[in-house]
Design a protein around this motif. Sequence first.
Motif, PDB file in Angstrom:
ATOM      1  N   ASP A 185       3.461  -0.723  -8.194  1.00  0.00           N
ATOM      2  CA  ASP A 185       2.082  -0.026  -9.591  1.00  0.00           C
ATOM      3  C   ASP A 185       2.244   1.169  -9.664  1.00  0.00           C
ATOM      4  O   ASP A 185       2.408   1.561 -10.964  1.00  0.00           O
ATOM      5  CB  ASP A 185       1.221  -1.182  -9.137  1.00  0.00           C
ATOM      6  N   LEU A 186       2.690   1.717  -9.166  1.00  0.00           N
ATOM      7  CA  LEU A 186       2.961   3.437  -8.869  1.00  0.00           C
ATOM      8  C   LEU A 186       3.917   3.817  -9.404  1.00  0.00           C
ATOM      9  O   LEU A 186       3.840   4.789 -10.766  1.00  0.00           O
ATOM     10  CB  LEU A 186       1.977   4.048  -7.958  1.00  0.00           C
ATOM     11  N   ILE A 187       5.084   3.674  -9.045  1.00  0.00           N
ATOM     12  CA  ILE A 187       6.662   3.755  -9.081  1.00  0.00           C
ATOM     13  C   ILE A 187       6.913   3.272 -10.393  1.00  0.00           C
ATOM     14  O   ILE A 187       7.849   3.270 -10.868  1.00  0.00           O
ATOM     15  CB  ILE A 187       7.159   4.737  -8.003  1.00  0.00           C
ATOM     16  N   GLY A 188       6.893   1.814 -10.012  1.00  0.00           N
ATOM     17  CA  GLY A 188       7.577   1.233 -11.019  1.00  0.00           C
ATOM     18  C   GLY A 188       9.103   1.235 -10.507  1.00  0.00           C
ATOM     19  O   GLY A 188       9.585   0.469  -9.502  1.00  0.00           O
ATOM     20  N   VAL A 189       9.635   1.433 -11.434  1.00  0.00           N
ATOM     21  CA  VAL A 189      11.001   1.438 -11.406  1.00  0.00           C
ATOM     22  C   VAL A 189      11.394   2.364 -11.048  1.00  0.00           C
ATOM     23  O   VAL A 189      13.007   3.064 -11.223  1.00  0.00           O
ATOM     24  CB  VAL A 189      12.034   1.344 -12.618  1.00  0.00           C
ATOM     25  N   TYR A 190      10.831   3.868 -11.268  1.00  0.00           N
ATOM     26  CA  TYR A 190      11.178   4.663 -11.246  1.00  0.00           C
ATOM     27  C   TYR A 190      11.810   5.951  -9.529  1.00  0.00           C
ATOM     28  O   TYR A 190      11.662   5.295  -8.247  1.00  0.00           O
ATOM     29  CB  TYR A 190      10.040   5.925 -10.723  1.00  0.00           C
ATOM     30  N   ARG A 191      13.160   4.879  -9.301  1.00  0.00           N
ATOM     31  CA  ARG A 191      13.850   5.374  -8.091  1.00  0.00           C
ATOM     32  C   ARG A 191      15.013   5.522  -8.046  1.00  0.00           C
ATOM     33  O   ARG A 191      15.333   5.061  -8.998  1.00  0.00           O
ATOM     34  CB  ARG A 191      13.095   3.368  -7.302  1.00  0.00           C
ATOM     35  N   VAL A 247      10.576   8.987  -7.112  1.00  0.00           N
ATOM     36  CA  VAL A 247      11.314   9.751  -7.513  1.00  0.00           C
ATOM     37  C   VAL A 247       9.715  10.524  -7.789  1.00  0.00           C
ATOM     38  O   VAL A 247       9.158  11.629  -8.706  1.00  0.00           O
ATOM     39  CB  VAL A 247      12.090   9.797  -8.891  1.00  0.00           C
ATOM     40  N   LYS A 248       8.727   9.406  -9.086  1.00  0.00           N
ATOM     41  CA  LYS A 248       7.658   9.714  -9.439  1.00  0.00           C
ATOM     42  C   LYS A 248       6.206  10.185  -7.948  1.00  0.00           C
ATOM     43  O   LYS A 248       5.521   9.994  -9.287  1.00  0.00           O
ATOM     44  CB  LYS A 248       7.178   8.622 -10.028  1.00  0.00           C
ATOM     45  N   CYS A 249       6.864  10.274  -7.471  1.00  0.00           N
ATOM     46  CA  CYS A 249       5.732  10.397  -5.676  1.00  0.00           C
ATOM     47  C   CYS A 249       5.112  11.911  -6.042  1.00  0.00           C
ATOM     48  O   CYS A 249       4.258  11.996  -5.403  1.00  0.00           O
ATOM     49  CB  CYS A 249       5.597  10.273  -5.222  1.00  0.00           C
ATOM     50  N   GLY A 250       5.520  13.547  -6.251  1.00  0.00           N
ATOM     51  CA  GLY A 250       5.464  14.281  -6.011  1.00  0.00           C
ATOM     52  C   GLY A 250       4.214  14.861  -6.595  1.00  0.00           C
ATOM     53  O   GLY A 250       3.102  15.338  -5.643  1.00  0.00           O
ATOM     54  N   ASP A 251       3.642  14.733  -7.907  1.00  0.00           N
ATOM     55  CA  ASP A 251       2.664  15.049  -8.577  1.00  0.00           C
ATOM     56  C   ASP A 251       1.396  14.418  -7.389  1.00  0.00           C
ATOM     57  O   ASP A 251       0.565  15.126  -7.544  1.00  0.00           O
ATOM     58  CB  ASP A 251       2.792  14.825  -9.681  1.00  0.00           C
ATOM     59  N   THR A 252       1.606  12.914  -7.251  1.00  0.00           N
ATOM     60  CA  THR A 252       0.507  12.415  -6.884  1.00  0.00           C
ATOM     61  C   THR A 252       0.742  13.087  -5.278  1.00  0.00           C
ATOM     62  O   THR A 252      -0.607  12.764  -4.099  1.00  0.00           O
ATOM     63  CB  THR A 252       1.430  10.258  -6.543  1.00  0.00           C
ATOM     64  N   GLU A 270       0.839  -1.266  -0.110  1.00  0.00           N
ATOM     65  CA  GLU A 270       0.173   0.198  -0.005  1.00  0.00           C
ATOM     66  C   GLU A 270       0.854   1.474  -0.007  1.00  0.00           C
ATOM     67  O   GLU A 270       1.775   1.084   0.695  1.00  0.00           O
ATOM     68  CB  GLU A 270      -0.788   0.068   1.066  1.00  0.00           C
ATOM     69  N   CYS A 271      -0.020   2.038  -0.441  1.00  0.00           N
ATOM     70  CA  CYS A 271       1.707   3.231  -1.051  1.00  0.00           C
ATOM     71  C   CYS A 271       1.439   4.403   0.322  1.00  0.00           C
ATOM     72  O   CYS A 271       0.181   4.307   0.654  1.00  0.00           O
ATOM     73  CB  CYS A 271       0.429   4.193  -2.405  1.00  0.00           C
TER      74      CYS A 271
END
Length: 149
Positions: free
Chosen positions: A104-110, A121-126, A54-55
Motif C-alpha cells: 500500500d505504501l510503495i505501490g509500483v515505485y520499485r 524507491v519511495k521509502c527514504g522519507d518514510t 507489513e512494511c
Amino acid sequence: MNEGAFELFKLVSDGFCCSQIMMKLALDMEESENEDLIRAMGGFCDGIGGTQKECGVLTGGIGIIGLYAGKGKAKEWTKEDYGSMVREYMDWFEERFGSLECVDLIGVYRFEDENNRSYPVKCGDTILESFGKIQEILQEHGYELGSRE
C-alpha cells in the motif's frame, strides 16, 4: 542533499532493505555493529519475506524498540513500557502513512538490481520520519537512542 538522505542513499546502494536500514541507523548511533542482527532483520525485507505485507520500516522500528526494551536473556523480561511503545509506533505509523503494508505504501515505485532483488524507491522519507518518531517515543519513555547502558 542532507546528511540523513545521503546516509540512506549509501545504505540502499550497499543493498540493505528498509528493516535493515532502520536497525543499522540505530546501531550507528551507538557506534556499534551487529552483523547477525542486521542479517536477521533481512527476514523483514520487502514487507516480511518479500510478501509486501507489513512494511520493513514498521518492523525495523519495532525491532529498535525491542533492542531497548525487549527481553534478551533468561531471567530478563521486557520492560513494562515495551508494549505501549510498540502500539504507539504502530498507531502513529498507520495514521501517518495510511497503512502498515508495504504494497500500500510503495505501490509500483520499485526497481530491481542485477541480483533480481527489488528495492522501494519511495521509502527514504518514510524511513527518516519514522526513525525520528522512534527516537521521540524512546525519549518520552526515558530511553536515549544511542545509549542502552
